[in-house]
Design an enzyme around this catalytic site. Structure first.
Site, mmCIF file in Angstrom:
data_model
loop_
_atom_site.group_PDB
_atom_site.id
_atom_site.type_symbol
_atom_site.label_atom_id
_atom_site.label_comp_id
_atom_site.label_asym_id
_atom_site.label_seq_id
_atom_site.Cartn_x
_atom_site.Cartn_y
_atom_site.Cartn_z
ATOM 1 N N ARG A 99 34.710 51.790 30.856
ATOM 2 C CA ARG A 99 34.471 52.692 29.718
ATOM 3 C C ARG A 99 33.227 52.284 28.941
ATOM 4 O O ARG A 99 32.806 51.145 28.969
ATOM 5 C CB ARG A 99 35.663 52.683 28.764
ATOM 6 C CG ARG A 99 36.794 53.627 29.139
ATOM 7 C CD ARG A 99 37.944 53.541 28.167
ATOM 8 N NE ARG A 99 38.416 52.186 28.058
ATOM 9 C CZ ARG A 99 38.112 51.348 27.069
ATOM 10 N NH1 ARG A 99 37.355 51.756 26.062
ATOM 11 N NH2 ARG A 99 38.570 50.123 27.074
ATOM 12 N N LYS A 134 41.523 57.993 29.389
ATOM 13 C CA LYS A 134 41.622 57.390 28.071
ATOM 14 C C LYS A 134 41.135 58.354 26.979
ATOM 15 O O LYS A 134 41.514 58.219 25.813
ATOM 16 C CB LYS A 134 40.849 56.063 28.023
ATOM 17 C CG LYS A 134 41.609 54.898 28.670
ATOM 18 C CD LYS A 134 42.942 54.676 27.984
ATOM 19 C CE LYS A 134 43.561 53.311 27.975
ATOM 20 N NZ LYS A 134 43.978 52.633 29.139
ATOM 21 N N HIS A 175 49.661 52.210 23.296
ATOM 22 C CA HIS A 175 48.940 51.717 24.469
ATOM 23 C C HIS A 175 49.829 50.666 25.138
ATOM 24 O O HIS A 175 49.647 49.471 24.951
ATOM 25 C CB HIS A 175 47.596 51.109 24.067
ATOM 26 C CG HIS A 175 46.708 50.809 25.233
ATOM 27 N ND1 HIS A 175 45.902 49.703 25.297
ATOM 28 C CD2 HIS A 175 46.501 51.495 26.388
ATOM 29 C CE1 HIS A 175 45.245 49.713 26.444
ATOM 30 N NE2 HIS A 175 45.586 50.783 27.120
ATOM 31 N N SER A 180 43.377 46.506 27.986
ATOM 32 C CA SER A 180 43.094 46.622 29.413
ATOM 33 C C SER A 180 42.995 45.260 30.100
ATOM 34 O O SER A 180 42.332 44.366 29.600
ATOM 35 C CB SER A 180 41.794 47.386 29.593
ATOM 36 O OG SER A 180 41.862 48.575 28.853
ATOM 37 N N LYS A 237 49.732 45.114 31.710
ATOM 38 C CA LYS A 237 50.679 46.224 31.529
ATOM 39 C C LYS A 237 51.148 46.774 32.874
ATOM 40 O O LYS A 237 52.341 46.927 33.116
ATOM 41 C CB LYS A 237 50.042 47.374 30.714
ATOM 42 C CG LYS A 237 49.719 47.052 29.290
ATOM 43 C CD LYS A 237 49.200 48.270 28.524
ATOM 44 C CE LYS A 237 47.929 48.868 29.094
ATOM 45 N NZ LYS A 237 46.777 47.959 29.122
ATOM 46 N N THR A 238 50.169 47.093 33.738
ATOM 47 C CA THR A 238 50.518 47.714 35.016
ATOM 48 C C THR A 238 51.251 46.716 35.915
ATOM 49 O O THR A 238 52.318 47.017 36.460
ATOM 50 C CB THR A 238 49.247 48.241 35.717
ATOM 51 O OG1 THR A 238 48.582 49.141 34.829
ATOM 52 C CG2 THR A 238 49.583 48.966 37.008
ATOM 53 N N ASP A 244 50.831 52.810 31.192
ATOM 54 C CA ASP A 244 49.727 52.656 30.230
ATOM 55 C C ASP A 244 49.820 53.393 28.890
ATOM 56 O O ASP A 244 49.311 52.894 27.904
ATOM 57 C CB ASP A 244 48.433 53.080 30.919
ATOM 58 C CG ASP A 244 47.196 52.577 30.202
ATOM 59 O OD1 ASP A 244 47.111 51.366 29.974
ATOM 60 O OD2 ASP A 244 46.333 53.389 29.859
ATOM 61 N N ARG A 304 39.479 49.572 40.726
ATOM 62 C CA ARG A 304 40.704 50.271 40.319
ATOM 63 C C ARG A 304 41.291 51.089 41.452
ATOM 64 O O ARG A 304 40.587 51.472 42.395
ATOM 65 C CB ARG A 304 40.377 51.257 39.189
ATOM 66 C CG ARG A 304 39.947 50.616 37.901
ATOM 67 C CD ARG A 304 41.139 50.371 37.014
ATOM 68 N NE ARG A 304 40.757 49.725 35.774
ATOM 69 C CZ ARG A 304 41.586 49.592 34.735
ATOM 70 N NH1 ARG A 304 42.807 50.061 34.796
ATOM 71 N NH2 ARG A 304 41.179 48.981 33.652
HETATM 72 N N1 LIG Z 1 49.883 35.890 34.165
HETATM 73 C C1 LIG Z 1 49.452 37.098 34.482
HETATM 74 N N2 LIG Z 1 50.128 38.197 34.079
HETATM 75 C C2 LIG Z 1 49.690 39.434 34.383
HETATM 76 N N3 LIG Z 1 48.563 39.687 35.101
HETATM 77 C C3 LIG Z 1 47.856 38.632 35.543
HETATM 78 C C4 LIG Z 1 48.252 37.310 35.244
HETATM 79 N N4 LIG Z 1 47.369 36.473 35.817
HETATM 80 C C5 LIG Z 1 46.457 37.235 36.425
HETATM 81 N N5 LIG Z 1 46.722 38.544 36.277
HETATM 82 C C6 LIG Z 1 45.878 39.654 36.789
HETATM 83 O O1 LIG Z 1 45.407 40.352 35.656
HETATM 84 C C7 LIG Z 1 45.295 41.737 35.922
HETATM 85 C C8 LIG Z 1 46.181 42.547 34.995
HETATM 86 O O2 LIG Z 1 45.789 43.884 35.130
HETATM 87 P P1 LIG Z 1 46.683 45.127 34.813
HETATM 88 O O3 LIG Z 1 48.108 44.821 35.030
HETATM 89 O O4 LIG Z 1 46.100 46.275 35.560
HETATM 90 O O5 LIG Z 1 46.376 45.257 33.270
HETATM 91 P P2 LIG Z 1 46.543 46.507 32.316
HETATM 92 O O6 LIG Z 1 47.464 47.437 32.981
HETATM 93 O O7 LIG Z 1 47.078 45.936 31.054
HETATM 94 O O8 LIG Z 1 45.167 47.054 32.164
HETATM 95 C C9 LIG Z 1 45.696 41.943 37.361
HETATM 96 O O9 LIG Z 1 44.523 41.925 38.138
HETATM 97 C C10 LIG Z 1 46.580 40.701 37.636
HETATM 98 O O10 LIG Z 1 46.564 40.344 38.977
HETATM 99 C C1 LIG Z 2 41.696 52.367 32.032
HETATM 100 C C2 LIG Z 2 41.517 51.434 31.138
HETATM 101 O O1 LIG Z 2 42.397 50.467 30.790
HETATM 102 P P1 LIG Z 2 43.903 50.190 31.156
HETATM 103 O O2 LIG Z 2 43.854 49.167 32.215
HETATM 104 O O3 LIG Z 2 44.500 49.707 29.894
HETATM 105 O O4 LIG Z 2 44.471 51.475 31.647
HETATM 106 C C3 LIG Z 2 40.277 51.365 30.400
HETATM 107 O O5 LIG Z 2 40.259 50.607 29.423
HETATM 108 O O6 LIG Z 2 39.328 52.064 30.765
HETATM 109 MN MN LIG Z 3 46.909 49.315 33.445
#
Ligand SMILES: Nc1ncnc2c1ncn2[C@@H]1O[C@H](COP(=O)(O)OP(=O)(O)O)[C@@H](O)[C@H]1O
Ligand SMILES: C=C(OP(=O)(O)O)C(=O)O
Ligand SMILES: [Mn+2]
Length: 533
Positions: free
Chosen positions: A60, A207, A226, A245, A249-250, A264, A328
């Site tokens: 972003r 977003k 969020h 981000s 979360k995911t 998200d 992504r």
């Molecule tokens: N302890 C941890 N807990 C969660 N994610 C972790 C951790 N250590 C490393 N990671 C990595 O961090 C990233 C978290 O991303 P994601 O779950 O997509 O975040 P969000 O959804 O909040 O944007 C992933 O690439 C995951 O493999």
């Molecule tokens: C997609 C985004 O974040 P998130 O991983 O929280 O979905 C973003 O910040 O552009």
């Molecule tokens: Mn996410």
């Protein structure tokens, strides 16, 4: 046959062909069609998912985000100010009109994709969104990310909100218009529109609408959050996971033992927690089948990868971050096996988890928060911006991002905090601060340990654990949890020299205190819930 769509009401003329609400079959054919070049071109990978490249913008671009300041918005939007800077920068109606003209010119006289979708799982509060784009994979991205209406629902679809994606157009005269660069991500609440110029990053579309839900829902007393969300197999014990981000979360909400609500963006109304989206958008840097089996399995036909390195045979290298660390994948939510069906919603949350990726290595991997701490840490939103999600961020950068999503807030942070606290009180929810970032070892806390912590929160074993209090922050932390390395629970134990933690803790506490000063009205009482020096 459906009625012929008329785009001239949007000013778009000379359209040669409209692909309206394409099927996945058609999207695949269009985005991989022979003759496509550059960023239009999708490449089929060994996993069946198509990969696209998004050019210069692979995350972003908050500096390029503007909102028209007019009678509709002037007294409601949380505008940026000297005292409390944010990304809601004002744009004049005149500048908006010029940007719209640019987008209309870009989208005129060509083949277009028009995709009609919902944002928000509940009929009474969802937005009907129409995306108008010229790139096939962008149509695919929004089809993955938003809620796909049924055939019947599409019949008399009258959009509440329209998005023009003109990623191929540049704003050459941006200085005169008061913009930051040739790129613009702009919103108009009177016309109920978003316009995107000169960035191909898919996340701007997703977003962007989240920012709009963050505007419309709290004004109705509904929390807009969020966070990711899941519930137990009976669909009763709901948990939400706030986090900026890249904080997990995911990853952490995708849990084979539980049903996913969404990864998200969620609302919380009188009936409970509901998803805004119809898909997930996972980070795939260093993705492994072992650590994240469900996300791995979701990468198949109909999923769409962004900025991943793929060789001539379609082989994927998830470890390669030469393009960006923010690689992504978007996929429709049903690519995950355990999900709440048919509507992504569940009763009020009982557990509220704040994910913070602490780059300083000070926060415990889990702290049990009291009511005042919950408010304080939610408003503070301390975490790190992880590499790649925002333009210009190349390493974990500590930040205070109110409500763990300041970039997406269109109303003042206290509005979101008030609504959340009201909802939490009504459901008797408890809150936890989980550090998914670093500790004294210099390494990121392992996914395995974090998952163990999450399990202990969700099955209630954390409530029975013996606890101790961490100095400076007065955090209550468990001394042992099943499946978690006990040596990490007190962050001081992870330092070769515990005095190093004391030093860093004092530094971080100072930053919290300084940051909280801007919450002027709350600054006497609530500041006491924060760290003390
Ligand atoms: N302890 C941890 N807990 C969660 N994610 C972790 C951790 N250590 C490393 N990671 C990595 O961090 C990233 C978290 O991303 P994601 O779950 O997509 O975040 P969000 O959804 O909040 O944007 C992933 O690439 C995951 O493999
Ligand atoms: C997609 C985004 O974040 P998130 O991983 O929280 O979905 C973003 O910040 O552009
Ligand atoms: Mn996410």
């Amino acid at each position: 046959m459906e009625k012929k769509m008329d785009l001239t009401k949007y000013g778009i003329t000379g359209t040669t062909e409209i692909v309206h609400n394409p099927s996945y079959e058609q999207l695949f054919a269009e985005e991989t069609a022979a003759g496509l070049t550059g960023f239009d071109k999708g490449v089929v990978t060994e996993m069946g998912a198509v990969n696209v490249m998004t050019g210069i913008y692979t995350g972003r671009s908050p500096k390029d985000k503007f909102i028209v300041k007019d009678d509709t918005s002037k007294d409601t939007i949380w505008w940026t100010s000297e005292e409390f800077k944010n990304d809601n920068k004002p744009l004049t109606t005149e500048a908006w009109n010029e940007l719209k003209e640019l987008a209309v010119k870009e989208l005129s006289n060509k083949k277009l994709y028009v995709v009609d979708l919902f944002c928000g799982a509940n009929e009474n509060t969802r937005l009907k969104i129409r995306f108008i784009v010229e790139v096939a994979w962008q149509a695919h991205f929004v089809t993955n990310m938003f809620i796909r209406p049924t055939k019947e629902e599409l019949e008399n679809f009258e959009p509440d909100f329209v998005v023009f994606n003109a990623s191929k157009a540049k704003v050459t005269d941006y200085k005169r218009l008061g913009l930051n660069s040739e790129t613009a991500v702009v919103f108009n609440l009177t016309e109920r529109m978003q316009i995107i110029l000169n960035t191909w990053y898919g996340g701007e579309m997703k977003k962007g609408l989240f920012s709009m839900m963050n505007y419309y829902l709290p004004l109705k007393g509904i929390a807009a959050m969020h966070c990711s969300a899941n519930t137990d197999m009976e669909g009763k014990n709901t948990a939400i996971f706030f986090g900026l981000s890249g904080t997990g979360k995911t990853t952490l909400s995708t849990d084979p033992k539980r049903l996913l609500i969404g990864d998200d963006e969620h609302g919380w109304d009188d009936e409970g927690v509901f998803n805004f989206e119809g898909g997930c958008y996972a980070k795939v840097i260093n993705l492994s089948k072992e650590n994240e089996p469900d996300i791995w399995a979701a990468i198949k036909r109909d999923a769409l990868l962004e900025n991943v390195t793929v060789d001539a045979e379609g082989k994927i290298d998830f470890a390669d971050k030469s393009v960006t660390e923010n690689t992504r994948v978007s996929y429709p939510i049903y690519h995950i096996k355990n999900i709440v069906r048919p509507i992504s919603k569940a009763p009020a949350a009982k557990r509220v988890i704040f994910l913070s990726a602490d780059a300083f290595g000070v926060l415990p991997p889990v702290s049990i928060l009291d009511k005042e701490q919950t408010k304080y840490y939610f408003l503070s939103g301390f975490t790190a911006k992880l590499a790649g999600t925002e333009r210009g961020i190349t390493e974990p950068t500590p930040t205070f991002s109110s409500c763990f999503g300041a970039a997406f807030l269109t109303l003042p942070p206290t509005t979101y905090a008030d609504v959340l606290v009201k909802r939490m009180n009504a459901s008797g929810a408890s809150a936890y601060l989980v550090n998914t970032g670093w500790n004294g070892t210099g390494k990121r806390i392992s996914i395995k340990d974090t998952r163990g912590i999450i399990d202990a929160i969700l099955d209630g074993s954390i409530d029975k654990a013996e606890t101790k209090t961490i100095p400076v922050f007065s955090f209550k932390v468990p001394t042992a949890l099943p499946g978690v390395d006990p040596k990490i629970l007190d962050p001081r134990d992870t330092y070769a020299d515990p005095a190093e933690w004391d030093k860093r803790a004092a530094d971080l506490a100072g930053r919290f205190i300084k940051n909280f000063k801007k919450f002027e009205a709350l600054n006497g009482e609530l500041a006491k819930a924060g760290p003390q020096l």
